[in-house]
Design an enzyme around this catalytic site. Structure first.
Site, short mmCIF file in Angstrom:
data_model
loop_
_atom_site.label_atom_id
_atom_site.label_comp_id
_atom_site.label_asym_id
_atom_site.label_seq_id
_atom_site.Cartn_x
_atom_site.Cartn_y
_atom_site.Cartn_z
CD GLN A 105 4.91 -5.65 -5.39
OE1 GLN A 105 6.12 -5.54 -5.53
NE2 GLN A 105 4.21 -4.79 -4.68
CG HIS A 125 6.79 -11.09 -7.17
ND1 HIS A 125 6.93 -10.03 -6.29
CD2 HIS A 125 7.18 -10.61 -8.38
CE1 HIS A 125 7.38 -8.97 -6.94
NE2 HIS A 125 7.54 -9.29 -8.20
P1 NAD Z 1 7.76 -4.52 1.28
O1 NAD Z 1 8.02 -5.34 2.49
O2 NAD Z 1 8.91 -3.99 0.51
O3 NAD Z 1 6.84 -3.28 1.64
C1 NAD Z 1 5.69 -3.39 2.42
C2 NAD Z 1 5.22 -1.99 2.74
O4 NAD Z 1 4.00 -2.09 3.43
C3 NAD Z 1 6.19 -1.20 3.62
O5 NAD Z 1 6.41 0.07 3.05
C4 NAD Z 1 5.46 -1.12 4.96
O6 NAD Z 1 5.70 0.09 5.63
C5 NAD Z 1 4.01 -1.20 4.54
N1 NAD Z 1 3.12 -1.79 5.53
C6 NAD Z 1 3.31 -2.88 6.30
N2 NAD Z 1 2.22 -3.15 7.03
C7 NAD Z 1 1.31 -2.18 6.73
C8 NAD Z 1 0.00 -1.92 7.17
N3 NAD Z 1 -0.63 -2.69 8.05
N4 NAD Z 1 -0.64 -0.83 6.66
C9 NAD Z 1 -0.02 -0.02 5.76
N5 NAD Z 1 1.23 -0.24 5.31
C10 NAD Z 1 1.89 -1.32 5.77
O7 NAD Z 1 6.81 -5.40 0.36
P2 NAD Z 1 6.57 -5.36 -1.20
O8 NAD Z 1 6.52 -3.96 -1.68
O9 NAD Z 1 5.42 -6.25 -1.42
O10 NAD Z 1 7.86 -6.01 -1.85
C11 NAD Z 1 8.56 -7.06 -1.28
C12 NAD Z 1 8.56 -8.39 -2.01
O11 NAD Z 1 8.45 -9.36 -0.98
C13 NAD Z 1 7.42 -8.66 -2.91
O12 NAD Z 1 7.96 -9.10 -4.09
C14 NAD Z 1 6.66 -9.84 -2.31
O13 NAD Z 1 6.57 -10.88 -3.24
C15 NAD Z 1 7.54 -10.37 -1.24
N6 NAD Z 1 6.87 -10.66 0.07
C16 NAD Z 1 5.60 -11.18 0.07
C17 NAD Z 1 4.99 -11.41 1.28
C18 NAD Z 1 3.58 -11.98 1.26
O14 NAD Z 1 3.22 -12.70 0.35
N7 NAD Z 1 2.74 -11.62 2.26
C19 NAD Z 1 5.62 -11.14 2.48
C20 NAD Z 1 6.92 -10.62 2.44
C21 NAD Z 1 7.54 -10.40 1.20
#
Ligand code: NAD
Length: 256
Positions: A105, A125
């Site tokens: 995602q 995404h």
């Molecule tokens: P989310 O932010 O909803 O969930 C992330 C999850 O990961 C949370 O439950 C959190 O507790 C957990 N988490 C964070 N760091 C962690 C770690 N080090 N170890 C274990 N768990 C950890 O993200 P999502 O489910 O991907 O959905 C959000 C949307 O946001 C997606 O569609 C995505 O496209 C977008 N997004 C992408 C990025 C990226 O590309 N890095 C960043 C932010 C949001």
């Protein structure tokens, strides 16, 4: 009584060893250890720079300027991010032939930076490391857009057709990429192990894939810092930091 971390890791090592076709499914949580913030951890900078829904982006040039301002502000926060333990673990799974591809995602391009080819990363995404023209689909690099944005206060139009440029991500309200969705569904139905790393599993339709894998007979494993919507369906839930969990697994389990 809660199971010890050691027995959970042993169970994961067993599932990995038994698996013939594994699929990695990643969310923003796999990239926090690389310095890219996720959405839902409290205090996330995404809340000050919220992604703008697609309809609003299309409706006004002023909103588009604001969307680009937020995009560049977020890019500055995680410029120089490098793949972490989770990205490298999945890259090794792919190169060892145990995992055909990773479904993500994420929009940060870190799976590709970890060595996976574009075909080995299914981006549900889109990708925030470049832009595309909404009319003709031409790819545009961000540096050129940014320098014009900074000198003129607005993003440039497409150099080929004059259309609107947008970061190549899928915004809320924008159609899902049909090819990526089809590939993700096919892969989900072909696997015997579906490994979710770092997703709150609240964003649909992506979050429907783990349940689809489970209903089709695959084992479902969820590794996340906090509870997710699908924990009750999973065969194995390991709560903790992705980096330390996968570092520990790499010590217990040989890929070959
Ligand atoms: P989310 O932010 O909803 O969930 C992330 C999850 O990961 C949370 O439950 C959190 O507790 C957990 N988490 C964070 N760091 C962690 C770690 N080090 N170890 C274990 N768990 C950890 O993200 P999502 O489910 O991907 O959905 C959000 C949307 O946001 C997606 O569609 C995505 O496209 C977008 N997004 C992408 C990025 C990226 O590309 N890095 C960043 C932010 C949001």
């Amino acid at each position: 009584m809660t199971e010890s971390l050691d027995s959970l890791l042993a169970a994961l090592a067993r599932l990995l060893s038994e698996s013939r076709v594994a699929v990695g499914f990643t969310g923003a949580g796999i990239s926090t250890e690389s310095g890219v913030p996720d959405f839902r951890t409290p205090g996330s900078p995404w809340m000050q720079n919220k992604p703008i829904p697609y309809e609003a982006f299309l409706a006004s040039a002023e909103v588009r300027r604001e969307a680009w301002r937020r995009k560049f502000a977020m890019d500055d926060l995680y410029r120089g991010a490098r793949p972490g333990v989770g990205h490298r673990f999945l890259a090794t799974m792919v190169s060892s032939g145990r995992m055909p591809a990773v479904i993500t995602q994420n929009i940060d391009g870190l799976h590709q930076q970890s060595g996976l080819s574009p075909e080995e990363v299914i981006e549900l995404h889109g990708n925030g490391t470049y832009a595309t023209c909404l009319s003709c689909g031409t790819r545009h690099e961000l540096d050129g857009i940014r320098s014009l944005f900074e000198t003129e206060g607005s993003p440039p139009p497409c150099r080929h057709c004059g259309g609107i440029l947008k970061s190549a991500t899928v915004s809320f309200g924008q159609a899902m990429p049909s090819d990526a969705m089809r590939r993700a569904q096919d892969l989900t139905l072909s696997c015997d192990l579906f490994l979710v790393l770092g997703s709150s599993l609240v964003v649909y339709p992506a979050a429907a894939l783990p349940s689809l894998a489970k209903r089709n007979g695959a084992s479902l494993v969820i590794v996340n810092r906090e509870p997710t919507k699908l924990d009750a369906e999973a065969d194995l839930v390991i709560r903790g930091e992705i980096g330390s969990i996968l570092d520990a697994i790499s010590l217990k389990w040989q890929y070959n």
